[in-house]
Design an enzyme around this catalytic site. Structure first.
Site, PDB file in Angstrom:
ATOM      1  N   CYS A 124       5.598  11.084  75.011  1.00 12.30           N
ATOM      2  CA  CYS A 124       4.554  10.666  74.070  1.00 12.30           C
ATOM      3  C   CYS A 124       4.966   9.308  73.526  1.00 12.30           C
ATOM      4  O   CYS A 124       5.961   8.738  73.981  1.00 12.30           O
ATOM      5  CB  CYS A 124       4.312  11.705  72.973  1.00 12.30           C
ATOM      6  SG  CYS A 124       5.622  11.917  71.758  1.00 12.30           S
ATOM      7  N   HIS A 174      26.494  18.145  77.481  1.00 14.22           N
ATOM      8  CA  HIS A 174      26.874  18.861  76.261  1.00 14.22           C
ATOM      9  C   HIS A 174      25.836  19.861  75.775  1.00 14.22           C
ATOM     10  O   HIS A 174      26.203  20.828  75.106  1.00 14.22           O
ATOM     11  CB  HIS A 174      27.153  17.873  75.131  1.00 14.22           C
ATOM     12  CG  HIS A 174      28.349  17.020  75.381  1.00 14.22           C
ATOM     13  ND1 HIS A 174      28.870  16.202  74.413  1.00 14.22           N
ATOM     14  CD2 HIS A 174      29.149  16.857  76.467  1.00 14.22           C
ATOM     15  CE1 HIS A 174      29.922  15.558  74.896  1.00 14.22           C
ATOM     16  NE2 HIS A 174      30.107  15.942  76.148  1.00 14.22           N
TER      17      HIS A 174
END
Length: 146
Positions: free
Chosen positions: A68, A101
């Site tokens: 977006c 991570h």
């Protein structure tokens, strides 16, 4: 990352970048499911973000890319879903970290703030980085609300 079918969704502000993303994915040979939008006419990003998130949760697609204008609205919407770990990324280093991570399964791009070359570098990193597990696996397991 093992790719099943890449789910892609955007709003009107992300539409131009989404078209580039679709070309990139085709060039790389990835199968794609396009959740829309299909033009630059004004729409509401949650409609497309929720559709992509449901595709991730159901296993229809893995991974996903949401776009977006700022990336924030799409990231917020996607992360409302328990099976989604969406990361907003502005550079390739962050793309690597959200995979290593956080085991992110959706890449979110800010369509109004990055160019195609940057988007390509980000996607290259996102698709090649792997989850490290270990201490990160313990942390990721604490994200979902049970």
């Amino acid at each position: 990352m093992e790719v099943k079918t890449v789910g892609v969704a955007s709003d009107h502000a992300g539409y131009p970048l989404k078209e580039f993303v679709l070309q990139y994915l085709e060039k790389k040979g990835y199968p794609v499911k396009d959740y829309g939008t299909y033009s630059d006419q004004s729409v509401d990003y949650p409609d497309f973000g929720h559709a992509l998130a449901e595709g991730i949760e159901s296993g229809e697609v893995y991974p996903g890319i949401g776009i977006c204008g700022s990336g924030e609205g799409m990231a917020i919407t996607l992360n409302k879903h328990q099976g989604v770990r969406a990361g907003l990324v502005w550079n390739k280093e962050i793309a690597q970290l959200i995979r290593q991570h956080n085991d992110a399964n959706v890449l979110v791009l800010p369509g109004r703030f990055i160019d195609n070359k940057t988007a390509e570098a980000i996607m290259d990193e996102f698709f090649t980085a792997s989850f490290e597990g270990g201490r990160h696996e313990r942390r990721v397991s604490k994200i979902a609300i049970k």
